[in-house]
Design a protein around this motif. Structure first.
Motif, short mmCIF file in Angstrom:
data_model
loop_
_atom_site.label_atom_id
_atom_site.label_comp_id
_atom_site.label_asym_id
_atom_site.label_seq_id
_atom_site.Cartn_x
_atom_site.Cartn_y
_atom_site.Cartn_z
N THR A 23 0.85 -1.20 0.00
CA THR A 23 0.00 0.00 0.00
C THR A 23 0.88 1.24 0.00
O THR A 23 2.02 1.21 0.46
CB THR A 23 -0.92 0.04 1.24
OG1 THR A 23 -0.12 0.15 2.43
CG2 THR A 23 -1.76 -1.23 1.33
N MET A 24 0.33 2.34 -0.53
CA MET A 24 1.08 3.59 -0.55
C MET A 24 0.13 4.76 -0.49
O MET A 24 -0.89 4.79 -1.18
CB MET A 24 1.95 3.69 -1.80
CG MET A 24 2.93 4.87 -1.75
SD MET A 24 3.86 5.11 -3.28
CE MET A 24 2.65 5.99 -4.26
N LEU A 25 0.46 5.72 0.36
CA LEU A 25 -0.28 6.97 0.43
C LEU A 25 0.67 8.10 0.79
O LEU A 25 1.87 7.88 1.01
CB LEU A 25 -1.44 6.88 1.41
CG LEU A 25 -1.17 6.35 2.81
CD1 LEU A 25 -2.17 6.95 3.80
CD2 LEU A 25 -1.39 4.83 2.82
N GLU A 26 0.16 9.29 0.85
CA GLU A 26 0.98 10.47 0.96
C GLU A 26 1.74 10.53 2.29
O GLU A 26 1.37 9.86 3.25
CB GLU A 26 0.11 11.72 0.83
CG GLU A 26 -0.84 11.98 1.98
CD GLU A 26 -2.13 11.21 1.90
OE1 GLU A 26 -2.98 11.39 2.79
OE2 GLU A 26 -2.30 10.42 0.95
N PRO A 27 2.83 11.34 2.36
CA PRO A 27 3.54 11.51 3.62
C PRO A 27 2.61 11.96 4.74
O PRO A 27 1.57 12.57 4.50
CB PRO A 27 4.59 12.57 3.30
CG PRO A 27 4.81 12.46 1.83
CD PRO A 27 3.47 12.09 1.26
N ARG A 78 3.91 7.25 3.30
CA ARG A 78 3.41 6.21 4.19
C ARG A 78 3.02 4.99 3.36
O ARG A 78 2.73 5.09 2.17
CB ARG A 78 2.19 6.71 4.96
CG ARG A 78 2.51 7.65 6.08
CD ARG A 78 1.24 8.12 6.74
NE ARG A 78 0.45 8.96 5.84
CZ ARG A 78 -0.84 9.25 6.01
NH1 ARG A 78 -1.50 8.75 7.04
NH2 ARG A 78 -1.46 10.04 5.16
N GLY A 79 2.99 3.87 4.00
CA GLY A 79 2.58 2.66 3.31
C GLY A 79 3.04 1.44 4.07
O GLY A 79 3.63 1.53 5.15
N SER A 80 2.77 0.30 3.50
CA SER A 80 3.14 -0.95 4.17
C SER A 80 3.39 -2.03 3.13
O SER A 80 2.87 -1.97 2.00
CB SER A 80 2.04 -1.40 5.14
OG SER A 80 0.86 -1.75 4.42
N LYS A 81 4.16 -2.99 3.52
CA LYS A 81 4.35 -4.22 2.76
C LYS A 81 3.86 -5.36 3.63
O LYS A 81 4.35 -5.55 4.75
CB LYS A 81 5.81 -4.41 2.38
CG LYS A 81 6.36 -3.35 1.43
CD LYS A 81 7.80 -3.63 1.07
CE LYS A 81 8.36 -2.56 0.14
NZ LYS A 81 7.68 -2.55 -1.16
N GLY A 88 5.67 -1.24 8.05
CA GLY A 88 5.21 0.04 7.54
C GLY A 88 6.24 1.13 7.70
O GLY A 88 7.24 0.99 8.42
N ASN A 89 6.03 2.22 7.02
CA ASN A 89 6.94 3.35 7.08
C ASN A 89 6.15 4.64 6.97
O ASN A 89 4.97 4.64 6.66
CB ASN A 89 7.97 3.28 5.94
CG ASN A 89 7.32 3.13 4.58
OD1 ASN A 89 7.01 2.02 4.15
ND2 ASN A 89 7.09 4.25 3.88
N GLY A 90 6.82 5.74 7.26
CA GLY A 90 6.20 7.05 7.10
C GLY A 90 5.68 7.68 8.38
O GLY A 90 5.18 8.80 8.35
N PRO A 129 9.56 3.32 12.05
CA PRO A 129 9.02 2.20 11.28
C PRO A 129 8.03 1.40 12.12
O PRO A 129 8.20 1.25 13.33
CB PRO A 129 10.26 1.37 10.93
CG PRO A 129 11.41 2.31 11.10
CD PRO A 129 11.02 3.25 12.19
N SER A 130 7.00 0.89 11.47
CA SER A 130 5.96 0.16 12.21
C SER A 130 5.92 -1.30 11.78
O SER A 130 6.46 -1.67 10.74
CB SER A 130 4.59 0.81 11.97
OG SER A 130 4.24 0.73 10.60
#
Length: 973
Positions: free
Chosen positions: A334-338, A402-405, A444-446, A509-510
């Motif tokens: 997934t990917m979305l804005e900062p 932001r987003g996650s794998k 996740g990140n961001g 990081p999450s």
């Protein structure tokens, strides 16, 4: 290859409302009548048909659709509502992104029971019962049986709306290879698919084994690549035209930051110059606005590896052992804005988001040297601590998107013994055990660590050389413990102003680890007990035991809500249930005047849950054929659904609801009746009115509403009462119509003690509508935040309870025909669902919230038409899907004193086409177009109910991607 028994049973099911494919219709019926068992009954009998509405999708239907996962095909069936989770509506999900679920009758995924070969399958969503259809390989499916109406007496809890029973292939010999590739005409949504299915069996098919391997890869679709969603926009909430939008409607959280002083607010341009704040930025990355759509996804990219196997080994002539194995490995991104960070995310409680520009250190007032003079000289003490402070918002572009794998693995193994024995008559039996598990590991990140961020914001000049580097002019973190742990001062003033060292200190990081485990054991016997003049009385009895366990655990910062995002505390729960069930089928009349056939059937199930105690489900059905070509059928059922693990055990989890309308918006110092009085009683609202003349909401107010959802361990099972009445016409005595069938079924489902989260808009209307009993779940921002921001909604909480009710009522019609048409063969099937009524009530005595015909629920009219024509080596098939006119949510319209069905969007028709060509007998080339005429989704933009964030439409109901094509090759060896 298909066995004749399968072919014949499918054909019989078609007469009861099945989807008739061209291949199935082309086969003959010369085989003798076989004993079959269909979804909805555990009694095997000659020519059995379900008294409940039953539809069937065959393997030929799946092949003709080119579908990568089963949800893509099922969503075209009019009995299905908007899925809770799909690839196009889950980019913002905190977990389970990319999962594919189904939703019969739009009564929610949790009320649709998905079975594999008549047995339960492990859930793909932690704490829920929803099965992820991504893990079932489409090329391994023989048929899918859709039973609509309550079926808990036959299959247990969760079958309130009905059952989706996936039947896999059996007794296949040979090897089938299938490869496919495609993309949209926008050169995204790429699709790659390969599968291999191999099987072998002995001469009499008593010993057989099948193995399937599949791989598929579906690419992303980004919001910026579709005109409707390329730029942030928002409805103007103009009752004259809700589809008139503010475009661009950029986010007020800009990468340069927005800073509030005593004179208002300002920001910086990319060169570092101070400029006044202006929300009408002219481009996506303007200093005074941020285009979030530049970074969002419409469809999440999904990779899948699938392995499935099934087999049977004969112990002797009457008994055999069977097994089923499934493994699926899914990768989703997934990917979305900062992240949009506000200082109120860091400074909570009594400080109300105010950041100190100076600190009291050992009795001495010390200024933060990173705070610019322009800001420092124009701020004062606003929170009462005696120190100058400021408020800021900032898009954390330096942290990244932001987003996650997510890595999701599903494993299931089922095995058992089945066969037959003689006890006066022949009896069939089956016993089985099964174990399934779904694990998801998500990184996740961001996000940022708000504790570290707070320490990094509280900087002072190191005049005492505390870090002993001989530099007495540099900025250091004021807290000595934070310095020892690596704290680096952070500069948030301007574009790209955060240093790599500070970024490393605040980055967070999450992670999220989830697990769902299911254990099953069961057994049943069925047969005939004695004969009546009209035939034999059939019975089935059995038992089932099931254990469910689920856990979900995020990293420590996320659990505590200290990464500035949703607070997600760990969830864990388990339960088990023991059940006994019985079923009887009684033939009353046969071959009598006006009674070619009359049968009655009944089933009952008694269960004991470790959580809610005893439950009882039952159904009663009948079939009457006054003549051979006409059959009337009816059922009455009581179904139960026990609460799932999330509903029982979920701790308070933060969410950010959309489409909330504040009842106090526009309220002035007087007037407004009871609503106005209730609004002005809130101190923050009163301060806002005093400053602005009327209660005024800013863009950040509209985007900053949060709340917590909570489970409830004191729940009871809900009860659904369903009635279906229908007619089946199969004019076999009329030669031209011998291959024609028509069904019409009325359905009525009512659910009492429904498990519901209290709707947030309902809570607002209750609180400010003169009652006030739900005001305790609403928190507004206080007046100390400043007049321009005070009084806005901060939290609206919701709790699961048994206070609700749900109902749906309508009619299903199907018609099908197949036969010679010129030099070739034609098959056709049409299905239509008319939804007369559908409503929810959140509490006893509350007004009904009607949803039939609403955009985010289900249209009043939905239909599909399947046509297929075969001429020699060539074939063409097409599916037309019609979605009728739909309307905005009536609760939303009520905020503007508009009646139900006052504002809506027009109907949409989608056309899918596939052309096939066979050569060398075992090779088939196929070319397909989905949404061939590039039908556009209706503009359901941000701020309107039904909006899917990032898609600017209802992406679960409508196609947000556009025309797509694929090319494939299928080889049978």
């Amino acid at each position: 290859m298909r066995e004749k028994i399968i072919s014949h049973s499918v054909r019989l099911l078609c007469l009861g409302g099945a989807v008739l494919s061209m291949q199935a219709m082309a086969q003959t019926a010369d085989a003798p009548m076989q004993t079959v068992q269909v979804t909805g009954s555990r009694i095997a009998s000659p020519g059995a048909e379900s008294p409940s509405p039953l539809q069937v999708l065959t393997s030929a239907d799946i092949a003709a659709s080119g579908a990568t996962n089963l949800q893509e095909l099922l969503m075209k069936n009019p009995t299905l509502g908007t899925p809770t989770v799909s690839r196009t509506n889950s980019n913002f999900s905190t977990s389970s992104a990319g999962v594919s679920t189904v939703n019969l009758r739009n009564l929610d995924t949790s009320r649709t029971l998905v079975l594999l070969n008549g047995r339960r399958f492990v859930s793909g969503i932690p704490g829920d019962t929803a099965v992820d259809l991504n893990v079932i390989p489409t090329d391994f499916i023989e048929r899918v049986e859709l039973l609509t109406g309550g079926a808990s007496a036959t299959y247990g809890s969760d079958a309130v709306a009905g059952v989706v029973n996936i039947i896999t292939k059996r007794n296949f010999t040979g090897l089938i290879l299938d490869a496919q590739g495609g993309q949209s005409t926008k050169h995204d949504d790429t699709k790659k698919k390969f599968s291999a299915t191999w099987g072998t069996s002995n001469a009499d098919a008593t010993n057989n084994i099948m193995v399937h391997f599949g791989y598929s890869k579906q690419g992303a679709v980004y919001s910026k690549n579709r005109a409707i969603s390329a730029v942030d926009q928002n409805t103007q909430n103009d009752p004259e035209d809700f589809f008139k939008v503010n475009r661009p409607f950029y986010s007020s959280y800009a990468p340069q930051g927005r800073f509030f002083d005593d004179n208002g607010s300002f920001t910086y341009d990319r060169n570092g110059a101070v400029i006044p704040w202006n929300t009408n930025g002219t481009n996506g990355q303007a200093a005074t606005g941020f285009n979030r759509s530049e970074f969002r996804s419409i469809a999440v990219p999904t990779d899948r590896y699938l392995l499935a196997t099934t087999g049977t080994m004969a112990l002797n002539e009457n008994h055999n052992v069977f097994f089923e194995g499934n493994y699926a490995s899914t990768r989703v991104t997934t990917m979305l804005e900062p992240f949009a960070l506000g200082s109120d995310d860091i400074y909570k409680g009594d400080t109300f988001g105010q950041v100190p520009a100076e600190l009291l250190i050992n009795g001495t007032l010390r200024r933060n040297p990173l705070v610019p003079d322009r800001l420092f000289n124009n701020i004062s003490d606003t929170n009462g601590d005696g120190l100058r402070d400021y408020f800021f918002t900032r898009r954390m572009a330096e942290v990244g998107n932001r987003g996650s794998k997510a890595n999701r693995d599903t494993f299931r193994l089922a095995t058992g013994v089945k066969g037959s024995f003689n006890l006066l008559k022949e009896w069939n039996y089956e016993t089985y055990v099964a174990y399934g598990q779904t694990k998801e590991s998500q990184s996740g990140n961001g996000q940022v660590n708000v504790l570290n961020f707070r320490h990094a914001l509280e900087a002072i000049t190191d005049i005492d050389d505390l870090n002993t580097n001989n530099n007495r002019t540099e900025a250091i973190c004021a807290d000595s413990t934070a310095r020892a742990l690596g704290c680096v001062p952070i500069n948030v003033f301007g574009y790209n102003s955060i240093s790599p060292e500070a970024l490393k200190y605040v980055n967070a990081p999450s992670s999220l680890e989830t697990r769902v485990t299911q254990k099953l054991a069961g057994g049943s016997i069925n047969g005939e007990v004695f004969d009546l003049p009209a035939g034999a009385v059939g019975v089935a009895v059995g038992f089932e035991w099931r254990g469910e366990e689920s856990s979900s655990e995020a990293d420590a910062l996320t659990q505590a809500g200290l990464n500035a995002g949703n607070a997600l505390p760990p969830t864990y729960g388990k339960f088990n249930v023991k059940e006994l069930f019985g079923e009887v089928r009684v033939p009353i009349l046969k071959d009598k005047p006006f009674a070619k056939e009359l049968n009655l059937s009944s089933a009952v199930r008694r269960g004991k849950y470790s959580t809610v105690g005893y439950t009882t489900s039952w159904n009663l059905g009948g079939e009457w054929s006054p003549i051979a070509d006409v059959k009337f059928r009816a059922t009455r059922a009581l179904s139960t659904r026990a609460p799932n693990i999330n509903e029982l055990f979920q701790p308070a989890q933060q969410t950010f609801p959309a489409d909330i309308v504040d009842p106090c918006d526009g309220i002035g110092p007087t007037g407004g009746g009871a609503r106005g009085d209730a609004c002005r009683a809130a101190p923050g609202v009163a301060a806002n009115i005093a400053a602005n003349g009327v209660f005024t909401l800013t863009q950040s107010d509209l985007q900053g509403i949060s709340g917590y959802d909570r489970g409830n361990p004191n729940l009871r099972a809900e009860k659904g009462r369903s009635t279906t009445i229908g007619v089946v016409w199969t004019p076999r005595s009329i030669a031209p119509l011998r291959n024609f069938s028509f069904t019409a079924d009325y359905f009525d489902i009512k659910i009492a003690d429904a498990l519901v989260f209290m709707p947030r808009q309902y809570a607002l209307e209750n609180c400010y509508g003169g009652d006030g009993s739900l005001c305790n779940v609403i928190t507004r921002r206080p007046s100390k935040m400043g007049a321009n921001n005070s009084g806005s909604l901060e939290y609206i909480d919701s709790l699961v309870s048994n206070t609700g009710s749900k109902a749906t009522e309508g009619v299903d019609l199907t018609a099908s025909w197949a036969g010679a048409a010129g030099p070739g063969r034609l098959s056709a099937r049409a299905s239509w669902t008319w939804l007369h009524e559908g409503y929810d009530t959140p509490t006893p005595g509350a007004e009904k919230d009607y949803w039939a015909g609403e955009i985010q629920q289900s249209p009043k009219n939905k239909a599909s038409l399947n046509l297929a024509y075969k001429l020699g080596a060539w074939g063409i098939s097409g599916t037309t899907t019609y979605i009728g006119k739909s309307y905005l949510d009536d609760q939303f319209l009520a905020q503007f004193d508009l009646p139900r069905n006052a504002v809506g969007v027009g109907s949409r028709t989608y056309q899918d086409i596939q052309v096939t060509y066979e050569f060398r007998k075992k090779w088939e080339l196929y070319l397909g177009l989905d949404n061939a005429f590039n039908t556009k989704a209706p503009p359901i933009v941000s701020g309107l109910p039904g909006n899917t964030t990032g898609a600017e439409t209802e992406a679960g109901a409508y196609d947000p991607i556009g025309r797509r094509y694929y090319l494939g090759m299928r080889v049978s060896l």
